[in-house]
Design an enzyme around this catalytic site. Structure first.
Site, PDB file in Angstrom:
ATOM      1  N   LYS A   1      -4.642  -1.301  16.336  1.00 59.81           N
ATOM      2  CA  LYS A   1      -5.322  -0.493  15.307  1.00 59.81           C
ATOM      3  C   LYS A   1      -6.468   0.327  15.928  1.00 59.81           C
ATOM      4  O   LYS A   1      -6.717   1.454  15.510  1.00 59.81           O
ATOM      5  CB  LYS A   1      -5.823  -1.378  14.158  1.00 59.81           C
ATOM      6  CG  LYS A   1      -4.701  -1.959  13.286  1.00 59.81           C
ATOM      7  CD  LYS A   1      -3.950  -0.888  12.479  1.00 59.81           C
ATOM      8  CE  LYS A   1      -2.994  -1.492  11.455  1.00 59.81           C
ATOM      9  NZ  LYS A   1      -2.202  -0.488  10.715  1.00 59.81           N
TER      10      LYS A   1
ATOM     11  N   VAL B   1      -6.637  -6.155   1.385  1.00 60.03           N
ATOM     12  CA  VAL B   1      -5.975  -5.563   0.216  1.00 60.03           C
ATOM     13  C   VAL B   1      -4.977  -6.575  -0.333  1.00 60.03           C
ATOM     14  O   VAL B   1      -4.287  -7.252   0.449  1.00 60.03           O
ATOM     15  CB  VAL B   1      -5.206  -4.274   0.601  1.00 60.03           C
ATOM     16  CG1 VAL B   1      -4.657  -3.595  -0.646  1.00 60.03           C
ATOM     17  CG2 VAL B   1      -6.104  -3.318   1.381  1.00 60.03           C
TER      18      VAL B   1
ATOM     19  N   ILE C   1       0.835  -1.210   0.000  1.00 57.65           N
ATOM     20  CA  ILE C   1       0.000   0.000   0.000  1.00 57.65           C
ATOM     21  C   ILE C   1       0.872   1.264   0.000  1.00 57.65           C
ATOM     22  O   ILE C   1       0.585   2.230  -0.708  1.00 57.65           O
ATOM     23  CB  ILE C   1      -0.947  -0.012   1.225  1.00 57.65           C
ATOM     24  CG1 ILE C   1      -1.942  -1.181   1.111  1.00 57.65           C
ATOM     25  CG2 ILE C   1      -1.686   1.312   1.376  1.00 57.65           C
ATOM     26  CD1 ILE C   1      -2.777  -1.431   2.365  1.00 57.65           C
TER      27      ILE C   1
ATOM     28  N   TYR D   1      -3.163  -7.362  17.127  1.00 54.12           N
ATOM     29  CA  TYR D   1      -3.183  -6.386  16.021  1.00 54.12           C
ATOM     30  C   TYR D   1      -4.405  -5.448  16.101  1.00 54.12           C
ATOM     31  O   TYR D   1      -4.230  -4.224  16.025  1.00 54.12           O
ATOM     32  CB  TYR D   1      -3.122  -7.165  14.714  1.00 54.12           C
ATOM     33  CG  TYR D   1      -3.183  -6.377  13.434  1.00 54.12           C
ATOM     34  CD1 TYR D   1      -2.044  -5.765  12.898  1.00 54.12           C
ATOM     35  CD2 TYR D   1      -4.373  -6.268  12.718  1.00 54.12           C
ATOM     36  CE1 TYR D   1      -2.101  -5.080  11.697  1.00 54.12           C
ATOM     37  CE2 TYR D   1      -4.433  -5.587  11.516  1.00 54.12           C
ATOM     38  CZ  TYR D   1      -3.299  -4.991  11.006  1.00 54.12           C
ATOM     39  OH  TYR D   1      -3.364  -4.309   9.808  1.00 54.12           O
TER      40      TYR D   1
ATOM     41  N   SER E   1      -7.117   0.189   9.675  1.00 54.44           N
ATOM     42  CA  SER E   1      -7.601  -1.079   9.120  1.00 54.44           C
ATOM     43  C   SER E   1      -9.036  -1.234   9.601  1.00 54.44           C
ATOM     44  O   SER E   1      -9.433  -0.595  10.590  1.00 54.44           O
ATOM     45  CB  SER E   1      -6.749  -2.229   9.680  1.00 54.44           C
ATOM     46  OG  SER E   1      -7.375  -3.471   9.454  1.00 54.44           O
TER      47      SER E   1
ATOM     48  N   ASN F   1       2.091   4.629   7.318  1.00 58.18           N
ATOM     49  CA  ASN F   1       1.581   3.419   6.660  1.00 58.18           C
ATOM     50  C   ASN F   1       2.252   2.138   7.160  1.00 58.18           C
ATOM     51  O   ASN F   1       1.621   1.085   7.185  1.00 58.18           O
ATOM     52  CB  ASN F   1       1.789   3.559   5.138  1.00 58.18           C
ATOM     53  CG  ASN F   1       1.632   2.239   4.423  1.00 58.18           C
ATOM     54  OD1 ASN F   1       0.521   1.743   4.223  1.00 58.18           O
ATOM     55  ND2 ASN F   1       2.752   1.623   4.050  1.00 58.18           N
TER      56      ASN F   1
ATOM     57  N   THR G   1      -1.898  -7.593  -1.081  1.00 58.70           N
ATOM     58  CA  THR G   1      -0.472  -7.288  -0.893  1.00 58.70           C
ATOM     59  C   THR G   1       0.188  -8.556  -0.329  1.00 58.70           C
ATOM     60  O   THR G   1      -0.481  -9.553  -0.053  1.00 58.70           O
ATOM     61  CB  THR G   1      -0.239  -6.144   0.124  1.00 58.70           C
ATOM     62  OG1 THR G   1      -0.645  -6.598   1.417  1.00 58.70           O
ATOM     63  CG2 THR G   1      -0.999  -4.880  -0.239  1.00 58.70           C
TER      64      THR G   1
HETATM   65  N1  LIG Z   1      -2.789  -5.600   3.173  1.00 62.80           N
HETATM   66  C1  LIG Z   1      -3.937  -5.514   3.821  1.00 62.80           C
HETATM   67  O1  LIG Z   1      -4.869  -6.335   3.600  1.00 62.80           O
HETATM   68  C2  LIG Z   1      -4.171  -4.401   4.828  1.00 62.80           C
HETATM   69  C3  LIG Z   1      -5.476  -4.191   5.265  1.00 62.80           C
HETATM   70  C4  LIG Z   1      -5.735  -3.188   6.196  1.00 62.80           C
HETATM   71  C5  LIG Z   1      -4.685  -2.407   6.656  1.00 62.80           C
HETATM   72  N2  LIG Z   1      -3.423  -2.624   6.223  1.00 62.80           N
HETATM   73  C6  LIG Z   1      -2.366  -1.759   6.764  1.00 62.80           C
HETATM   74  O2  LIG Z   1      -1.745  -1.087   5.681  1.00 62.80           O
HETATM   75  C7  LIG Z   1      -0.380  -0.840   5.986  1.00 62.80           C
HETATM   76  C8  LIG Z   1       0.506  -1.382   4.873  1.00 62.80           C
HETATM   77  O3  LIG Z   1       0.240  -2.757   4.713  1.00 62.80           O
HETATM   78  P1  LIG Z   1       0.765  -3.588   3.443  1.00 62.80           P
HETATM   79  O4  LIG Z   1      -0.189  -4.683   3.259  1.00 62.80           O
HETATM   80  O5  LIG Z   1       1.067  -2.686   2.305  1.00 62.80           O
HETATM   81  O6  LIG Z   1       2.116  -4.185   4.055  1.00 62.80           O
HETATM   82  P2  LIG Z   1       3.417  -4.779   3.359  1.00 62.80           P
HETATM   83  O7  LIG Z   1       3.922  -5.827   4.297  1.00 62.80           O
HETATM   84  O8  LIG Z   1       3.162  -5.124   1.930  1.00 62.80           O
HETATM   85  O9  LIG Z   1       4.422  -3.531   3.409  1.00 62.80           O
HETATM   86  C9  LIG Z   1       4.774  -2.944   4.628  1.00 62.80           C
HETATM   87  C10 LIG Z   1       6.089  -2.205   4.473  1.00 62.80           C
HETATM   88  O10 LIG Z   1       6.393  -1.639   5.769  1.00 62.80           O
HETATM   89  C11 LIG Z   1       7.764  -1.863   6.035  1.00 62.80           C
HETATM   90  N3  LIG Z   1       7.967  -1.884   7.477  1.00 62.80           N
HETATM   91  C12 LIG Z   1       7.579  -2.838   8.366  1.00 62.80           C
HETATM   92  N4  LIG Z   1       7.994  -2.529   9.595  1.00 62.80           N
HETATM   93  C13 LIG Z   1       8.651  -1.348   9.494  1.00 62.80           C
HETATM   94  C14 LIG Z   1       9.319  -0.524  10.428  1.00 62.80           C
HETATM   95  N5  LIG Z   1       9.394  -0.863  11.714  1.00 62.80           N
HETATM   96  N6  LIG Z   1       9.885   0.610   9.992  1.00 62.80           N
HETATM   97  C15 LIG Z   1       9.839   0.962   8.684  1.00 62.80           C
HETATM   98  N7  LIG Z   1       9.220   0.207   7.746  1.00 62.80           N
HETATM   99  C16 LIG Z   1       8.639  -0.936   8.151  1.00 62.80           C
HETATM  100  C17 LIG Z   1       8.090  -3.195   5.377  1.00 62.80           C
HETATM  101  O11 LIG Z   1       9.489  -3.330   5.129  1.00 62.80           O
HETATM  102  C18 LIG Z   1       7.259  -3.110   4.102  1.00 62.80           C
HETATM  103  O12 LIG Z   1       8.000  -2.553   3.031  1.00 62.80           O
HETATM  104  C19 LIG Z   1      -0.132  -1.488   7.355  1.00 62.80           C
HETATM  105  O13 LIG Z   1      -0.231  -0.511   8.365  1.00 62.80           O
HETATM  106  C20 LIG Z   1      -1.263  -2.491   7.470  1.00 62.80           C
HETATM  107  O14 LIG Z   1      -1.579  -2.767   8.816  1.00 62.80           O
HETATM  108  C21 LIG Z   1      -3.128  -3.603   5.307  1.00 62.80           C
END
Ligand SMILES: NC(=O)c1ccc[n+]([C@@H]2O[C@H](COP(=O)([O-])OP(=O)(O)OC[C@H]3O[C@@H](n4cnc5c(N)ncnc54)[C@H](O)[C@@H]3O)[C@@H](O)[C@H]2O)c1
Length: 259
Positions: A160, A189, A19, A156, A143, A91, A191
């Protein structure tokens, strides 16, 4: 490239993939200058260079959002390289999913350090600069776990829920200073995180199919669809939107139960 976000100097955490990367690409296309932060050095460098090659103004720092001094230093560097940050997208986040009584103290700590304290570290680092500039905008990627619960995903959703609390708290506190603070609540999402979640089941393909069945539209979101909403929320197109949360889940959280 358009100039919808011209003049925005946006710090995006967790920008190397998923994201965060989709938001970075969308914001760069709309004329913003970006400061990207991620732990993953290889991925971040590759993606930052790819964005630079499109002509966008991009700088980046390899840092953990849990590292308070590193984040303060990154914000100072951002000011020197792209100008003072006037928009922050918190994010970066991690799934920490357990049965509550099986959650170790270390896992509880990791969850809150990254999913809550990390967002505070970054907010605290940029807020004085935003207030000094007469305003700014913070967007927290929460989320649907911020208001609904899936069993065995503890703690988690607790973090959130708290991120939503922090959104409201900072939004109220700094509204008189011109800072808007909002949250975006994606549902599922597509990912790496979603894939990891399905892979945690004995039959990942069946688990993915189950997820699709839950959704009124029969599918989950793409990261680009989340980015479109993020872009709007940090733009100047919603100047009175503050201390609130926008849900993007295809209607899943409104459904009484799947049919
Ligand atoms: N994918 C989903 O279904 C979904 C749904 C709801 C919310 N979210 C939220 O969206 C956000 C992004 O999720 P995503 O699915 O793109 O995740 P992802 O795992 O694809 O990417 C997350 C990125 O954050 C980086 N990261 C992790 N810990 C870190 C830290 N301590 N410092 C700096 N960078 C760090 C990782 O290296 C990675 O590049 C998150 O907050 C997640 O909780 C995701």
């Amino acid at each position: 490239m358009t100039d919808r976000l011209k003049g925005k100097r946006i710090m995006i955490t967790g920008a190397a993939q998923g994201i965060g990367l989709a938001i970075a690409r969308a914001c760069a296309k709309e004329g913003a200058s970006l400061f990207l932060v991620d732990l993953d050095a290889g991925l971040l460098e590759t993606e930052a260079k790819a964005l630079q090659a499109t002509g966008a103004t991009i700088s980046y720092a390899i840092a953990s959002i849990t590292d308070t001094p590193a984040i303060s230093a990154a914000v100072e560097r951002a000011a020197a390289e792209i100008g003072p940050i006037n928009a922050l997208i918190n994010n970066a986040g991690v799934n920490v999913f357990h049965e509550p009584l099986e959650t170790s103290d270390a896992e509880w700590q990791r969850c809150f350090d990254i999913n809550l304290k990390g967002a505070w570290n970054c907010s605290r680092a940029v807020l004085p600069g935003m207030i000094g500039q007469g305003g700014g905008v913070i967007l927290n990627i929460a989320s649907t776990h911020a208001f609904t619960i899936i069993p065995h995903t503890f703690p988690y959703p607790v973090a959130k829920h708290a991120l939503l609390g922090m959104t409201k708290s900072l939004g109220i506190e700094y509204a008189p200073k011109g800072v808007r603070v909002n949250a975006l609540a994606p549902g599922y999402v597509r990912t790496q995180k979603a894939t990891e979640y399905w892979n945690s089941f004995p039959d990942p393909i069946a688990a993915e199919a189950e997820t699709m069945k839950l959704h009124p539209g029969g599918r989950i979101a793409t990261a680009d669809e989340i980015a479109l909403a993020a872009l709007f929320m940090i733009s100047d197109e919603c100047p009175f939107m503050n201390a609130t949360c926008l849900t993007i889940d295809g209607g899943l959280s409104v459904l009484h139960h799947p049919v």
